[in-house]
Design a protein around this motif. Structure first.
Motif, PDB file in Angstrom:
ATOM      1  N   ARG A 283       0.826  -1.205   0.000  1.00 38.36           N
ATOM      2  CA  ARG A 283       0.000   0.000   0.000  1.00 38.36           C
ATOM      3  C   ARG A 283       0.865   1.261   0.000  1.00 38.36           C
ATOM      4  O   ARG A 283       0.560   2.232  -0.710  1.00 38.36           O
ATOM      5  CB  ARG A 283      -0.914   0.005   1.220  1.00 38.36           C
ATOM      6  N   SER A 284       1.928   1.276   0.788  1.00 38.00           N
ATOM      7  CA  SER A 284       2.746   2.490   0.864  1.00 38.00           C
ATOM      8  C   SER A 284       3.439   2.804  -0.452  1.00 38.00           C
ATOM      9  O   SER A 284       3.843   3.949  -0.689  1.00 38.00           O
ATOM     10  CB  SER A 284       3.773   2.363   1.986  1.00 38.00           C
ATOM     11  N   LEU A 285       3.597   1.795  -1.322  1.00 32.71           N
ATOM     12  CA  LEU A 285       4.255   2.004  -2.610  1.00 32.71           C
ATOM     13  C   LEU A 285       3.276   2.412  -3.714  1.00 32.71           C
ATOM     14  O   LEU A 285       3.700   2.884  -4.774  1.00 32.71           O
ATOM     15  CB  LEU A 285       4.993   0.733  -3.034  1.00 32.71           C
ATOM     16  N   CYS A 286       1.977   2.234  -3.474  1.00 29.01           N
ATOM     17  CA  CYS A 286       0.985   2.490  -4.527  1.00 29.01           C
ATOM     18  C   CYS A 286       1.010   3.922  -5.064  1.00 29.01           C
ATOM     19  O   CYS A 286       0.873   4.127  -6.285  1.00 29.01           O
ATOM     20  CB  CYS A 286      -0.414   2.138  -4.020  1.00 29.01           C
ATOM     21  N   PRO A 287       1.157   4.984  -4.247  1.00 25.15           N
ATOM     22  CA  PRO A 287       1.187   6.342  -4.820  1.00 25.15           C
ATOM     23  C   PRO A 287       2.288   6.531  -5.854  1.00 25.15           C
ATOM     24  O   PRO A 287       2.071   7.186  -6.888  1.00 25.15           O
ATOM     25  CB  PRO A 287       1.406   7.227  -3.586  1.00 25.15           C
ATOM     26  N   LEU A 288       3.475   5.970  -5.594  1.00 24.21           N
ATOM     27  CA  LEU A 288       4.572   6.128  -6.553  1.00 24.21           C
ATOM     28  C   LEU A 288       4.292   5.316  -7.821  1.00 24.21           C
ATOM     29  O   LEU A 288       4.594   5.763  -8.937  1.00 24.21           O
ATOM     30  CB  LEU A 288       5.884   5.698  -5.916  1.00 24.21           C
ATOM     31  N   LEU A 289       3.713   4.150  -7.674  1.00 24.70           N
ATOM     32  CA  LEU A 289       3.347   3.354  -8.851  1.00 24.70           C
ATOM     33  C   LEU A 289       2.318   4.082  -9.702  1.00 24.70           C
ATOM     34  O   LEU A 289       2.385   4.062 -10.943  1.00 24.70           O
ATOM     35  CB  LEU A 289       2.797   1.990  -8.403  1.00 24.70           C
ATOM     36  N   LEU A 290       1.359   4.723  -9.046  1.00 21.31           N
ATOM     37  CA  LEU A 290       0.355   5.486  -9.787  1.00 21.31           C
ATOM     38  C   LEU A 290       0.993   6.667 -10.496  1.00 21.31           C
ATOM     39  O   LEU A 290       0.693   6.943 -11.670  1.00 21.31           O
ATOM     40  CB  LEU A 290      -0.734   5.957  -8.832  1.00 21.31           C
ATOM     41  N   ALA A 291       1.879   7.386  -9.792  1.00 23.70           N
ATOM     42  CA  ALA A 291       2.530   8.546 -10.399  1.00 23.70           C
ATOM     43  C   ALA A 291       3.354   8.155 -11.615  1.00 23.70           C
ATOM     44  O   ALA A 291       3.437   8.904 -12.595  1.00 23.70           O
ATOM     45  CB  ALA A 291       3.410   9.241  -9.357  1.00 23.70           C
ATOM     46  N   GLN A 292       3.960   6.956 -11.571  1.00 19.95           N
ATOM     47  CA  GLN A 292       4.769   6.485 -12.705  1.00 19.95           C
ATOM     48  C   GLN A 292       3.929   5.763 -13.762  1.00 19.95           C
ATOM     49  O   GLN A 292       4.460   5.293 -14.757  1.00 19.95           O
ATOM     50  CB  GLN A 292       5.869   5.555 -12.190  1.00 19.95           C
ATOM     51  N   LYS A 293       2.629   5.657 -13.503  1.00 26.93           N
ATOM     52  CA  LYS A 293       1.690   5.015 -14.441  1.00 26.93           C
ATOM     53  C   LYS A 293       2.085   3.566 -14.751  1.00 26.93           C
ATOM     54  O   LYS A 293       1.946   3.088 -15.874  1.00 26.93           O
ATOM     55  CB  LYS A 293       1.573   5.821 -15.722  1.00 26.93           C
ATOM     56  N   GLN A 294       2.571   2.863 -13.734  1.00 32.69           N
ATOM     57  CA  GLN A 294       2.914   1.445 -13.896  1.00 32.69           C
ATOM     58  C   GLN A 294       1.673   0.626 -13.542  1.00 32.69           C
ATOM     59  O   GLN A 294       1.556   0.055 -12.462  1.00 32.69           O
ATOM     60  CB  GLN A 294       4.109   1.096 -12.998  1.00 32.69           C
ATOM     61  N   TRP A 295       0.747   0.567 -14.498  1.00 29.64           N
ATOM     62  CA  TRP A 295      -0.576   0.005 -14.230  1.00 29.64           C
ATOM     63  C   TRP A 295      -0.520  -1.468 -13.838  1.00 29.64           C
ATOM     64  O   TRP A 295      -1.226  -1.895 -12.911  1.00 29.64           O
ATOM     65  CB  TRP A 295      -1.485   0.196 -15.452  1.00 29.64           C
ATOM     66  N   ASP A 296       0.274  -2.256 -14.539  1.00 30.47           N
ATOM     67  CA  ASP A 296       0.334  -3.696 -14.231  1.00 30.47           C
ATOM     68  C   ASP A 296       0.849  -3.935 -12.811  1.00 30.47           C
ATOM     69  O   ASP A 296       0.301  -4.752 -12.059  1.00 30.47           O
ATOM     70  CB  ASP A 296       1.226  -4.421 -15.234  1.00 30.47           C
ATOM     71  N   LEU A 297       1.916  -3.223 -12.437  1.00 26.65           N
ATOM     72  CA  LEU A 297       2.462  -3.386 -11.088  1.00 26.65           C
ATOM     73  C   LEU A 297       1.493  -2.862 -10.031  1.00 26.65           C
ATOM     74  O   LEU A 297       1.371  -3.431  -8.942  1.00 26.65           O
ATOM     75  CB  LEU A 297       3.801  -2.664 -10.971  1.00 26.65           C
ATOM     76  N   LEU A 298       0.790  -1.789 -10.361  1.00 30.06           N
ATOM     77  CA  LEU A 298      -0.168  -1.236  -9.415  1.00 30.06           C
ATOM     78  C   LEU A 298      -1.311  -2.215  -9.159  1.00 30.06           C
ATOM     79  O   LEU A 298      -1.742  -2.406  -8.013  1.00 30.06           O
ATOM     80  CB  LEU A 298      -0.699   0.095  -9.937  1.00 30.06           C
ATOM     81  N   LEU A 299      -1.783  -2.843 -10.205  1.00 28.41           N
ATOM     82  CA  LEU A 299      -2.839  -3.855 -10.036  1.00 28.41           C
ATOM     83  C   LEU A 299      -2.340  -5.025  -9.187  1.00 28.41           C
ATOM     84  O   LEU A 299      -3.087  -5.610  -8.405  1.00 28.41           O
ATOM     85  CB  LEU A 299      -3.310  -4.351 -11.398  1.00 28.41           C
ATOM     86  N   THR A 300      -1.064  -5.362  -9.337  1.00 28.16           N
ATOM     87  CA  THR A 300      -0.482  -6.435  -8.527  1.00 28.16           C
ATOM     88  C   THR A 300      -0.365  -6.023  -7.067  1.00 28.16           C
ATOM     89  O   THR A 300      -0.530  -6.849  -6.155  1.00 28.16           O
ATOM     90  CB  THR A 300       0.907  -6.801  -9.070  1.00 28.16           C
ATOM     91  N   ALA A 301      -0.105  -4.729  -6.828  1.00 32.51           N
ATOM     92  CA  ALA A 301       0.095  -4.257  -5.462  1.00 32.51           C
ATOM     93  C   ALA A 301      -1.200  -4.139  -4.673  1.00 32.51           C
ATOM     94  O   ALA A 301      -1.193  -4.240  -3.443  1.00 32.51           O
ATOM     95  CB  ALA A 301       0.802  -2.905  -5.489  1.00 32.51           C
ATOM     96  N   LEU A 302      -2.311  -3.943  -5.347  1.00 30.33           N
ATOM     97  CA  LEU A 302      -3.581  -3.765  -4.653  1.00 30.33           C
ATOM     98  C   LEU A 302      -4.044  -5.078  -4.014  1.00 30.33           C
ATOM     99  O   LEU A 302      -3.683  -6.162  -4.490  1.00 30.33           O
ATOM    100  CB  LEU A 302      -4.640  -3.258  -5.629  1.00 30.33           C
ATOM    101  N   PRO A 303      -4.839  -5.006  -2.953  1.00 35.90           N
ATOM    102  CA  PRO A 303      -5.312  -6.237  -2.289  1.00 35.90           C
ATOM    103  C   PRO A 303      -6.105  -7.121  -3.248  1.00 35.90           C
ATOM    104  O   PRO A 303      -6.875  -6.628  -4.079  1.00 35.90           O
ATOM    105  CB  PRO A 303      -6.212  -5.712  -1.163  1.00 35.90           C
TER     106      PRO A 303
END
Length: 577
Positions: A283-303
């Motif tokens: 969760r703490s990494l999600c804002p940076l993933l969103l800012a970098q538009k790394q959609w696949d990694l962001l989907l992996t990071a979410l619960p």
């Protein structure tokens, strides 16, 4: 305490009490005597076993240590090494020690009588080390050439102490040598109950003996921490140290919160080794993933569960468009359905703070990331965000890991590096809570001109958790101070007590642990059923409570505390679902 009280009650009518030595007054940190030989080397163990067999065949009556070392196959070996190992491995049988002290304080005469090849001076040294400083004397078969099992050593004892047989109670663990032998000598005996230890030898037998020999020092949660968490934590840290030696220059980063206890144990075992505590979460990494538009990694990071648009936005440190706030997204079965939502979210405000926190940790290529593990998600995210390869050291894994990271990138301690079995996953949420720091999850970072602080979700400390972790630390301290400290605990022996707890818990264990809560995208109880009578009229609630429980075997055992194979019942339910 119960055994001590029983001994005092049994011995009350007798002015003289005598004890067997090994497995009665004292115990060894080994399941079998031959395990002690094995600790001194495989070649020595083979020669030593052969020599004793030959010595007994060549001599009538009890053999001595000198007889054994006189055999040709023992040429070049010094008996001093064996005597030193015996002394180092000796620990008091605490309930018996407490009883013997109390009997001595009552004015009774206290002796020991032992069938043993070791000389009396050796046994005296072992007994002194274990706290038996008050004994009135001892009789060893090696000194007299006769044994307890024949009854003759008891006769020697009666004659030399000028004692009547009816005045003596003898206490020992062997039905043949102690109970029957005493009877042949005309002495009343009481059989001391003993715990059956694994017979597979080193190292599993030594771990089990070490644990059993000290467990009576603890009670309640601390005892479970000592016996269940302790072996697993020490074994994992031994493995981590070996992994670190294979990566010279790499630093160990223990992931918060899951690896909190493991880091404490590692510091006890290897005080000269520097480690770091990396306070990140998916969760703490999600804002940076969103800012970098790394959609696949962001989907992996979410619960991996169903979340609303508003909840997803909160994870990413931003706000959700009003028309999508209430819409539900199934991130477990169809995570890609949330991709369009992510692309509409406003830029997060915390992305720079995430970058600053990671930069301050100074992660370098090849550093070791220590994680409880499953699919290697956190390592994958950090590698992408920091732009460097890391080496993962996970406690366990599932079948996602090798699809994401190669064996060169990550190593797994349990189950030969293969995906963990069903029984382990049945208790993994409990294990994660038991070894984690007792604070809220890392939810983000706050950056000021002077510092970066970690934001954590609120959470009340739990005294039960502190006691469990203290027990594990006591195991590590005791192990490090013992003769066994150089022995590497194998993964199977390390995880066996935990798997037993998960699959075959006692009613006391479920009562102790069941009310703990765990986080899994929400807060859920481990195993907290209502009264069975309630479910008779609220059948649907039974299903909901069972579904919410994160230790379902414990739920079943606590609901119906019967001697049933709940682990197998759970496996059948899981396979059907």
């Amino acid at each position: 305490m119960k055994l001590t009280e029983t001994l005092l009650h049994k011995a009350a009518p007798y002015p003289v009490v005598a004890f067997d030595v090994l497995d009665t007054l004292i115990k060894r940190d080994a399941a079998r005597p031959t395990d002690l030989f094995a600790m001194l080397g495989a070649d020595f163990a083979k020669a030593r076993t052969r020599a004793e067999t030959e010595a007994r065949a060549a001599k009538r009556g009890e053999v001595t240590l000198a007889d054994i070392y006189a055999r040709p196959c023992m040429a070049g070996y010094d008996p001093a090494a064996e005597r030193a190992a015996e002394l180092a491995c000796a620990v008091p049988n605490l309930p018996v020690l407490q009883a013997a002290r109390a009997l001595h304080a009552q004015g009774k005469r206290i002796y020991y009588i032992s069938d043993m090849y070791l000389p009396k001076a050796q046994l005296d040294a072992m007994l002194q080390k274990c706290g038996y400083t008050f004994l009135d004397g001892g009789f060893v078969s090696a000194d007299y050439g006769v044994q307890k099992r024949s009854g003759k050593l008891f006769g020697v004892f009666l004659r030399e102490t000028n004692t009547r047989a009816q005045d003596v109670l003898f206490i020992g663990d062997s039905w043949r040598a102690d109970v029957a032998g005493a009877a042949l000598g005309g002495i009343r005996a009481w059989h001391l109950p003993t715990q059956e230890l694994p017979r597979e030898g080193l190292p599993a037998g030594a771990v089990a003996a070490f644990t059993a020999n000290r467990l009576s020092r603890f009670s309640g949660a601390e005892a479970y921490g000592f016996s269940v968490l302790g072996p697993l934590a020490v074994a994992y840290c031994q493995w981590l140290y070996a992994q670190a030696q294979q990566h010279p220059g790499a630093r160990l980063f223990f992931l918060a919160r899951d690896m909190y206890l493991m880091r404490q144990v590692y510091a006890l075992l290897y005080p000269g080794e520097a480690t770091a505590y990396l306070q990140v979460s998916r969760r703490s990494l999600c804002p940076l993933l969103l800012a970098q538009k790394q959609w696949d990694l962001l989907l992996t990071a979410l619960p991996r569960q169903s979340l609303t648009g508003a909840q997803i936005a909160a994870y990413c440190g931003t706000a959700c468009p009003p028309e999508q706030q209430a819409e539900s997204y199934d991130l477990k079965h169809a995570p890609d359905t949330a991709r369009s939502l992510l692309q509409t979210l406003a830029p997060p405000t915390d992305a720079d703070a995430v970058s600053a926190y990671l930069a301050r940790q100074n992660l370098r290529a090849g550093d070791i990331l220590v994680d409880i593990g499953s699919g290697g998600t956190t390592q994958m995210l950090l590698q992408a965000l920091c732009g460097i390869p890391l080496h993962g050291c996970q406690l366990s894994c599932d079948d996602r890991l090798r699809g994401r990271l190669s064996e060169a990138e990550t190593a797994v301690f349990l189950f030969d590096g293969q995906p963990a079995p069903l029984l382990y996953w049945a208790g993994q949420p409990m294990l994660e809570r038991l070894i984690s720091e007792d604070v809220g999850a890392t939810i983000g970072y706050t950056q000021t001109a002077q510092d970066i602080t970690v934001r954590q979700a609120p959470q009340q400390p739990t005294a039960l958790l502190a006691a469990l972790q203290q027990g594990a630390l006591r195991f590590a301290e005791s192990w490090q101070a013992s003769f066994l400290q150089a022995l590497t605990i194998p993964p199977a022996a390390a995880v066996a007590p935990f798997l037993r707890l998960v699959g075959q818990p006692t009613a006391g264990e479920t009562a102790l642990l069941g009310d703990l809560t765990v986080e899994d995208g929400g807060v859920y109880p481990l195993a907290a059923p209502r009264k069975a009578g309630y479910y008779l009229t609220h059948a649907r609630q039974a299903g909901r409570d069972f579904s919410a429980a994160r230790w379902k075997i414990g739920f079943l055992k606590r609901l119906a505390p019967l001697p049933l194979p709940y682990d197998r019942l759970y496996a059948r339910l899981k396979n059907k679902s």
